[in-house]
Write an enzyme that holds these catalytic residues in place. Structure first.
Site, short mmCIF file in Angstrom:
data_model
loop_
_atom_site.label_atom_id
_atom_site.label_comp_id
_atom_site.label_asym_id
_atom_site.label_seq_id
_atom_site.Cartn_x
_atom_site.Cartn_y
_atom_site.Cartn_z
CD GLU A 147 -3.11 -13.55 -2.86
OE1 GLU A 147 -3.41 -13.09 -1.74
OE2 GLU A 147 -3.50 -13.03 -3.91
CG HIS B 15 -1.28 -9.42 -9.47
ND1 HIS B 15 -2.02 -8.26 -9.34
CD2 HIS B 15 -1.78 -10.09 -10.54
CE1 HIS B 15 -2.93 -8.22 -10.31
NE2 HIS B 15 -2.81 -9.32 -11.05
CG ASN C 206 2.22 -6.17 -5.34
OD1 ASN C 206 1.52 -6.03 -4.33
ND2 ASN C 206 1.68 -6.23 -6.55
CD GLU D 246 9.60 4.67 -12.57
OE1 GLU D 246 8.83 5.59 -12.86
OE2 GLU D 246 10.82 4.67 -12.82
N GLY D 247 5.94 0.05 -13.18
CA GLY D 247 4.69 -0.33 -13.85
C GLY D 247 3.68 -0.91 -12.86
CG MET E 183 -6.27 -1.51 -2.61
SD MET E 183 -5.94 -2.95 -3.65
CE MET E 183 -7.04 -2.62 -4.99
NE ARG E 184 -3.81 5.27 -1.32
CZ ARG E 184 -4.64 6.27 -1.60
NH1 ARG E 184 -4.32 7.17 -2.51
NH2 ARG E 184 -5.78 6.39 -0.96
C1 GRF Z 1 -4.59 -10.17 -2.31
O1 GRF Z 1 -5.45 -10.95 -3.09
C2 GRF Z 1 -3.40 -9.71 -3.11
O2 GRF Z 1 -3.04 -10.57 -4.11
C3 GRF Z 1 -3.87 -8.40 -3.69
O3 GRF Z 1 -4.70 -7.84 -2.70
C4 GRF Z 1 -5.24 -8.86 -1.88
C5 GRF Z 1 -4.92 -8.52 -0.46
O4 GRF Z 1 -5.51 -9.38 0.44
N1 GRF Z 1 -2.74 -7.58 -4.03
P1 GRF Z 1 -5.20 -9.27 1.99
O5 GRF Z 1 -5.50 -7.85 2.42
O6 GRF Z 1 -3.78 -9.65 2.21
O7 GRF Z 1 -6.15 -10.24 2.62
#
Ligand code: GRF
Length: 211
Positions: A183, A118, A116, A151-152, A99-100
């Protein structure tokens, strides 16, 4: 194409939360679906479940404070993260719910090698709680995106997207849960491209190539 004799891709995972994406990578490696190894897991949250998962699987993991900022690593923390990952021999960094925002120092140290995931079809709904943004906006299809980090915020070149329909009776929780299923498939697929094939970047366009 990787074989048993080719070296495994060395992955560092950064996460702040539950680590379900990290788990899917652990499982893919264990099941022989991904020729890689996780060389370190770092969390900026002391009691994050991602660290517990690492312990359960005997993987090197540690909490490294990122204080005092809430949304980025301070300069000392950034150097500490870089050193741990370089010492562990990491070739690729996987952000899994970290989260950074990643700043220049880290981007330069792992140039073009930070990924990453998303929970939306970027460029729609960058930032926090993307599944809620999608639900509130009223889109009928959302999904997830694996992308290179720049960087964004959630702006880097896109590697893979998987779509998820938004159902009439969806809640934020049900939608997020279905996105997370996709994901887990998308992240391992993107990493498999890096291991078994190669990724070619031209401007913003990323294509899968044959090594
Ligand atoms: C996921 O939904 C991802 O897309 C977002 O943060 C969440 C992380 O979930 N960036 P986890 O910790 O992998 O369960």
């Amino acid at each position: 194409m990787s074989t048993l004799s080719t070296p495994r891709l060395k992955i560092a995972v950064l996460g702040s939360g539950s680590g379900s994406n990290c788990q899917s990578i652990i499982d893919a490696i264990r099941d022989g679906q991904l020729h890689a190894e996780i060389v370190c897991i770092i969390s900026d949250v002391e009691d994050a479940f991602i660290l517990e998962r690492a312990r359960q699987h005997d993987l090197p993991a540690q909490y490294v404070s990122a204080a005092p900022f809430k949304t980025k690593l301070d300069a000392d923390a950034e150097q500490a993260y870089i050193k741990i990952m370089q010492d562990a021999g990491a070739e690729v960094i996987v952000l899994a719910g970290f989260m950074r925002i990643i700043k220049k120092g880290l981007l330069q140290a792992f140039d073009g090698r930070i990924l990453n995931i998303h929970p939306s079809l970027l460029p729609s709904f960058p930032g926090l709680h993307a599944w809620k943004q999608a639900l509130n906006y009223g889109v009928k299809v959302t999904g997830c995106t694996v992308h290179f980090v720049d960087e964004g915020t959630d702006t880097g070149p896109i590697i893979i997207q998987r779509s998820v329909p938004v159902l009439d009776d969806d809640t934020a929780e049900s939608l997020h849960a279905r996105i997370q299923v996709q994901e887990h498939l998308a992240y391992t697929e993107a990493l498999r491209y890096m291991v078994d094939k190669c990724l070619h970047k031209e401007g913003r366009r990323v294509t899968v190539c044959t090594p």
